[in-house]
Design an enzyme around this catalytic site. Sequence first.
Site, PDB file in Angstrom:
ATOM      1  N   PHE A   1      34.916  42.818 -31.020  1.00  0.00           N
ATOM      2  CA  PHE A   1      36.381  42.703 -31.014  1.00  0.00           C
ATOM      3  C   PHE A   1      36.799  41.793 -29.866  1.00  0.00           C
ATOM      4  O   PHE A   1      36.400  42.000 -28.721  1.00  0.00           O
ATOM      5  CB  PHE A   1      37.053  44.070 -30.857  1.00  0.00           C
ATOM      6  CG  PHE A   1      38.561  43.959 -30.898  1.00  0.00           C
ATOM      7  CD1 PHE A   1      39.237  43.877 -32.109  1.00  0.00           C
ATOM      8  CD2 PHE A   1      39.306  43.883 -29.722  1.00  0.00           C
ATOM      9  CE1 PHE A   1      40.624  43.733 -32.157  1.00  0.00           C
ATOM     10  CE2 PHE A   1      40.697  43.742 -29.758  1.00  0.00           C
ATOM     11  CZ  PHE A   1      41.346  43.673 -30.980  1.00  0.00           C
TER      12      PHE A   1
ATOM     13  N   LYS B   1      43.272  43.904 -19.565  1.00  0.00           N
ATOM     14  CA  LYS B   1      43.444  45.358 -19.514  1.00  0.00           C
ATOM     15  C   LYS B   1      43.623  45.946 -18.101  1.00  0.00           C
ATOM     16  O   LYS B   1      44.719  45.882 -17.579  1.00  0.00           O
ATOM     17  CB  LYS B   1      42.312  46.031 -20.292  1.00  0.00           C
ATOM     18  CG  LYS B   1      42.450  45.713 -21.810  1.00  0.00           C
ATOM     19  CD  LYS B   1      41.792  46.706 -22.718  1.00  0.00           C
ATOM     20  CE  LYS B   1      42.307  46.563 -24.140  1.00  0.00           C
ATOM     21  NZ  LYS B   1      41.395  45.919 -25.069  1.00  0.00           N
TER      22      LYS B   1
ATOM     23  N   ASP C   1      32.761  39.123 -22.732  1.00  0.00           N
ATOM     24  CA  ASP C   1      34.104  39.697 -22.836  1.00  0.00           C
ATOM     25  C   ASP C   1      34.100  41.060 -22.146  1.00  0.00           C
ATOM     26  O   ASP C   1      33.589  42.046 -22.677  1.00  0.00           O
ATOM     27  CB  ASP C   1      34.462  39.825 -24.328  1.00  0.00           C
ATOM     28  CG  ASP C   1      35.847  40.425 -24.564  1.00  0.00           C
ATOM     29  OD1 ASP C   1      36.367  41.089 -23.641  1.00  0.00           O
ATOM     30  OD2 ASP C   1      36.387  40.256 -25.675  1.00  0.00           O
TER      31      ASP C   1
HETATM   32  C1  LIG Z   1      41.645  44.741 -25.924  1.00  0.00           C
HETATM   33  C2  LIG Z   1      40.572  43.747 -26.061  1.00  0.00           C
HETATM   34  C3  LIG Z   1      40.857  42.390 -26.302  1.00  0.00           C
HETATM   35  C4  LIG Z   1      42.261  41.881 -26.569  1.00  0.00           C
HETATM   36  O1  LIG Z   1      43.093  42.045 -25.479  1.00  0.00           O
HETATM   37  P1  LIG Z   1      44.707  41.917 -25.705  1.00  0.00           P
HETATM   38  O2  LIG Z   1      45.249  42.034 -24.316  1.00  0.00           O
HETATM   39  O3  LIG Z   1      45.108  43.016 -26.615  1.00  0.00           O
HETATM   40  O4  LIG Z   1      44.947  40.583 -26.296  1.00  0.00           O
HETATM   41  C5  LIG Z   1      39.799  41.518 -26.350  1.00  0.00           C
HETATM   42  N1  LIG Z   1      38.526  41.924 -26.173  1.00  0.00           N
HETATM   43  C6  LIG Z   1      38.223  43.215 -25.957  1.00  0.00           C
HETATM   44  C7  LIG Z   1      36.789  43.616 -25.751  1.00  0.00           C
HETATM   45  C8  LIG Z   1      39.224  44.179 -25.910  1.00  0.00           C
HETATM   46  O5  LIG Z   1      38.905  45.453 -25.734  1.00  0.00           O
END
Ligand SMILES: *Cc1c(COP(=O)(O)O)cnc(C)c1O
Length: 413
Positions: A131, A247, A218
Amino acid sequence: MQHTTSHLMRAYARQPVSFTRGSGARLWDESGVEYLDAIAGVAVTSLGHAHPEIAAVIAEQAGLLLHTSNVFRIDWQEQLGERLCALAGMQRVFFCNSGAEANETALKLARLHGHRRQVAQPQILVMENGFHGRTLATLSATGNPAKQQGFEPLMPGFLRVPYDDIEAVRRAADQSPSIVAVLIEPVQGEGGIRVASADYLRQLRSLCDERGWLLMIDEIQAGMGRTGAWFGHQHAGITPDVMTLAKALGNGFPIGACLARGEAADLFSPGQHGSTFGGNPLACRVGCTVLDIMARDGMPQRAAVLGTRLLTGLQKALGQHPSVLAIRGQGLMAGIELDRSCKELVGRALEEQRLLITVTRDTTIRLLPPLICDEAQIDDIVARVARLLSSIPTLNPAEPTLNDLVDRTPHHV
Ligand SMILES: *Cc1c(COP(=O)(O)O)cnc(C)c1O
């Protein structure tokens, strides 16, 4: 006062509860009912709700300066950049406002890297169940057909392989000379809390070195101390070429960051990328304060200790539960995979246990408690989840059925 959601786009399946205030790991709804927060705004409010130091810094900076522009030097951006680079072993940072934007930045770096190497159609290797966000490029990188459906055509330039499988990466490398980068989460959060093995990450690092690919990690969900290290990949003792954060970096104040080192740190030249809000004085000062508090209070170490307590507690309370297929996690990222779709448990946890949880991949309860929880709150989360699951009907009765008996009949008889 009760409003309705009728003027909001129906992008979310919302619970009917609305919170008006919070403190640490606790929240209160409009009627004053208290809840225990085991998701921290999906890995965002790691330092808890209404942290007094963060609240004070926001108020003070709001009274001084919110925004100028990236046309000018921004001292708080330089400070935060320097400190993040020191923690992660990186060299340069680009600041933005969300995780998806941080990953967009990484994807643009990968394309520049490819073109610099004369690869006309550069491909980025991504993972099944990964994701990376909801913009068109990050949605295309995301390995979840349900989230992509209806938004075709997706962006080209991605190749997908199974997660935590180095042979699959080697095969892709041999078949596709146009791969220039890999984008991967150290722990798949939305993907059901799956932890990549340290050995796999080290082999992936070597393969990227051999092939001249950028290793782009990520850390948007797993980073900022949550897994028991500042960044999830540090458990494997590797350093990526590109890393993305968002986050928990702002503890609820929107901020994203894309960090890079080596060749990747110098790919952008002025005018090639930008963001109006990205890296404004308020967001970056909040980020600096989050780092101050996390370092001072030893948050990554706390997450390791509390994470062991959480996983051991869950294992003890639910390890023998007939509907629990697996309990997985690292630090304060925990997943409980059930033998069925369990989305309705989110509402039941709120109503019956006054507990905030999420369900991901349809069958996995995900727990992401704030890092400031105390031991008693971790034990309380375990107890509430166990009570929640005590009442679900068994799908596979423990007693053998006629079918089981037939299957177990030795064939040579
Ligand atoms: C939440 C998340 C995203 C996206 O972040 P947003 O601030 O919602 O755009 C991307 N990668 C990972 C692993 C995430 O958990």
